[in-house]
Structures are given as structure tokens and as C-alpha cells.
Enzyme design. Structure first.
Site, PDB file in Angstrom:
ATOM      1  N   ILE A  20     -12.364  17.363  27.249  1.00  0.00           N
ATOM      2  CA  ILE A  20     -12.652  18.708  26.746  1.00  0.00           C
ATOM      3  C   ILE A  20     -13.872  19.305  27.446  1.00  0.00           C
ATOM      4  O   ILE A  20     -14.905  18.652  27.595  1.00  0.00           O
ATOM      5  CB  ILE A  20     -12.901  18.672  25.219  1.00  0.00           C
ATOM      6  CG1 ILE A  20     -11.700  18.077  24.475  1.00  0.00           C
ATOM      7  CG2 ILE A  20     -13.219  20.078  24.701  1.00  0.00           C
ATOM      8  CD1 ILE A  20     -10.407  18.827  24.645  1.00  0.00           C
ATOM      9  N   ASP A  21     -13.744  20.571  27.868  1.00  0.00           N
ATOM     10  CA  ASP A  21     -14.878  21.301  28.451  1.00  0.00           C
ATOM     11  C   ASP A  21     -15.578  22.182  27.418  1.00  0.00           C
ATOM     12  O   ASP A  21     -16.796  22.363  27.475  1.00  0.00           O
ATOM     13  CB  ASP A  21     -14.409  22.189  29.607  1.00  0.00           C
ATOM     14  CG  ASP A  21     -13.983  21.395  30.826  1.00  0.00           C
ATOM     15  OD1 ASP A  21     -14.393  20.217  30.942  1.00  0.00           O
ATOM     16  OD2 ASP A  21     -13.234  21.942  31.656  1.00  0.00           O
ATOM     17  N   THR A  22     -14.787  22.766  26.487  1.00  0.00           N
ATOM     18  CA  THR A  22     -15.327  23.719  25.512  1.00  0.00           C
ATOM     19  C   THR A  22     -14.888  23.321  24.107  1.00  0.00           C
ATOM     20  O   THR A  22     -13.706  23.099  23.864  1.00  0.00           O
ATOM     21  CB  THR A  22     -14.847  25.152  25.798  1.00  0.00           C
ATOM     22  OG1 THR A  22     -15.237  25.524  27.125  1.00  0.00           O
ATOM     23  CG2 THR A  22     -15.454  26.139  24.801  1.00  0.00           C
ATOM     24  N   LYS A 241      -8.394  22.673  28.185  1.00  0.00           N
ATOM     25  CA  LYS A 241      -9.598  21.856  28.059  1.00  0.00           C
ATOM     26  C   LYS A 241     -10.531  22.395  26.968  1.00  0.00           C
ATOM     27  O   LYS A 241     -11.741  22.237  27.036  1.00  0.00           O
ATOM     28  CB  LYS A 241     -10.327  21.785  29.399  1.00  0.00           C
ATOM     29  CG  LYS A 241      -9.544  21.036  30.463  1.00  0.00           C
ATOM     30  CD  LYS A 241     -10.346  20.860  31.735  1.00  0.00           C
ATOM     31  CE  LYS A 241      -9.567  20.034  32.746  1.00  0.00           C
ATOM     32  NZ  LYS A 241     -10.351  19.815  33.999  1.00  0.00           N
TER      33      LYS A 241
END
Length: 295
Positions: A20-22, A241
Site C-alpha cells: 500500500i502507498d496511501t 495501492k
């Protein structure tokens, strides 16, 4: 498919976080409960920041502006800037300014509290009503003072502790007299929790307009995808993501599922284990508390 539990599973937690980015966080029931920060949440948020993750706090509560929410975060010892806070009042204001391309010669009539008008002003949108219409009509004779107003280009309803007949009559009149007047709502939650009970929410107030108008508003809060469209447009998110973390299946998790996001349910708010087991809405992951999300 049943949710994957992350409780006590360091390896799965680490793999999940790395994917996960956000992270989008609901607030009440996830970050805090009332005035109490849920145990170890501060540490988890700090760790996610250290890993370079983007954190956004997404709430249906329209009563406060981003600046007001930032002060609440600070008072609770949580690091969060106004730019990281995305309430339904700001979603509505951003939508009016950037999606509707609202004409400068038009105004928004607000049924709601200070947060809504503050956010409209931050986007350069003129508004009337709101807290200036707290004083109700004195008698039936005053009904005739409420007339169509061609300068009103939209009616925006949010949660309002000072709701009264005057506000509803004005909102109805502007919408009924002008089919081109935009009908907007910050959210449609039927109830909201406070203390140890629940009370009528914005959706209950909306019924006073939707019933006589026979018309539904564009809703900017979770689980409606208009809110996600606004968030994606503003922050340029990669949905694959991005993860929505919340405590409610019918708003937070449904919001994430409908928007093509990963979803994580925490059990520190509205949803019970029994409710999760019985629901058709299933998150990708569940965990007993956000405070346990430590890889």
C-alpha cells in the site's frame, strides 16, 4: 469471501503494508473514540509515515473544516496537517468549485454548520444561510417572506444541530422553483454515534427535502463514489495501492470496495464480530484495532 484476519500475524501485516502507498482512515472509531485516542494508534501512524506512506483522514462529519479538524488532531497529540484531512464538507466544496465549475455570480444556500461554509469559502465559492439562519420563523405569516432566488445556484445540506423550518423551507423553495439548482448533500448517514448512543444523522434531515421534492441529491460522503472521485482527482491516487481503513461496513468498507480499493476493517467502532460474520459486505482484511497494525 471472508476477510483475512491480521491479528498477531506480523508477516502478513508487513506484506500488507508494503503493498500500500496511501492509507485512507476514517476517524471516529478508528483513530479515536470520543476524546480518547485508541491505544498505540499514534505509534502506528508514525511508523507508516517513516515507511513513506501517504496518510489521508477521510470523515463524513461535515460540522468541522479541515483547519478545525487539524486542531483536534493536535489536541490529541496526533500529527496531521489540514492538507491530509478530507471531510465531507471539503469534498462538497471541492466538488462545487472544480467539478460543477460553479459560476462566480451564483451562491450556495447552506443547511449546515460552520465547517461547510468555511470550506466553500476556501474554494472561492460564495454561500448564504448556514449559521446566519439559526433564528426560526416567528409565525405562519412570515412564510411569504421566503421566495425563489435566482442567485442561488445550489443547495447544500450537511449535519445541522440548529436545523429549523426556515432553513428547510428556503432550501425547498430554491430547489422546487429552479430545476437547474444543484441539490447536494455532504453525506447520507441515517444515524451518527455520540457518547454511548446513536441519534438521527444527515440522512434523516435529508428526508425532509427529498420527500416533498421527489428528488435525490448528489451525495459527497462515503460510501458514495463522488467523494472518491474528488479524492482521486485532488491527490492523483493509484487505487490499486490505496487502502480504506474504517469501522463501518456500510460506509467505510463499502466505499472502498465500490471504488476498487483495498479495505481493512477495525473492530474498535460500530461493527461487531457477529455483524461482520453476518454481512454480505466483506473487507479484504480485518484487525481488532488499528493500534495492532505493527509490522
Amino acid at each position: 469471501m471472508a476477510a483475512t484476519s491480521l491479528d498477531g500475524k506480523k508477516g502478513k501485516i508487513s506484506t500488507f503494508i508494503d503493498s500500500i502507498d496511501t492509507f485512507l482512515f476514517d476517524c471516529d472509531g478508528v483513530i479515536w473514540s470520543g476524546s480518547h485516542v485508541i491505544d498505540h494508534v499514534r505509534e502506528v501512524l508514525k511508523t507508516l509515515r517513516q515507511k513513506g506512506k501517504r496518510l489521508l483522514f477521510v470523515t463524513n462529519n461535515s460540522t468541522k473544516s479541515r483547519q478545525a479538524y487539524a486542531k483536534k488532531f493536535a489536541s490529541l497529540g496526533i500529527d496531521a496537517s489540514a492538507e491530509e484531512i478530507f471531510g465531507s464538507s471539503y469534498a462538497a466544496a471541492y466538488y462545487v468549485a472544480n467539478f460543477l465549475k460553479f459560476p462566480k455570480d451564483k451562491k450556495v444556500y447552506v443547511v449546515g454548520m460552520a465547517g461547510v461554509q468555511e470550506e466553500l469559502a476556501s474554494e472561492g465559492v460564495a454561500s448564504v444561510g448556514g449559521e446566519s439562519d439559526i433564528e426560526n420563523l416567528g409565525s405562519m405569516d412570515e412564510m411569504g417572506t421566503i421566495q425563489p432566488d435566482p442567485s442561488i445556484g445550489a443547495v447544500l445540506l450537511g449535519f445541522d444541530l440548529n436545523i429549523n423550518y426556515k432553513k428547510l423551507a428556503k432550501a425547498f423553495t430554491y430547489l422546487h422553483s429552479n430545476p437547474d439548482c444543484h441539490f447536494l448533500a455532504t453525506n447520507s448517514d441515517s444515524t451518527f454515534p455520540a457518547g454511548k448512543s446513536i441519534y438521527p444523522g444527515t440522512g434523516a434531515l435529508l428526508a425532509a427535502l427529498t420527500t416533498p421534492l421527489g428528488r435525490q441529491p448528489t451525495v459527497l460522503g462515503k460510501p458514495h463514489q463522488t467523494m472518491l472521485d474528488v479524492i482521486v482527482a485532488k491527490y492523483h491516487l493509484d487505487k490499486e495501492k490505496t487502502c480504506m481503513i474504517g469501522d463501518r461496513l456500510d460506509t467505510d468498507i463499502e466505499f472502498g470496495i465500490n471504488g476498487g480499493l483495498k479495505t481493512l476493517l477495525v473492530m474498535t467502532g460500530v461493527t461487531t464480530p457477529e455483524g461482520l460474520a453476518a454481512s454480505k459486505v466483506q473487507p479484504d482484511y480485518c484487525i481488532s484495532s488499528l493500534g495492532h497494525l505493527e509490522a
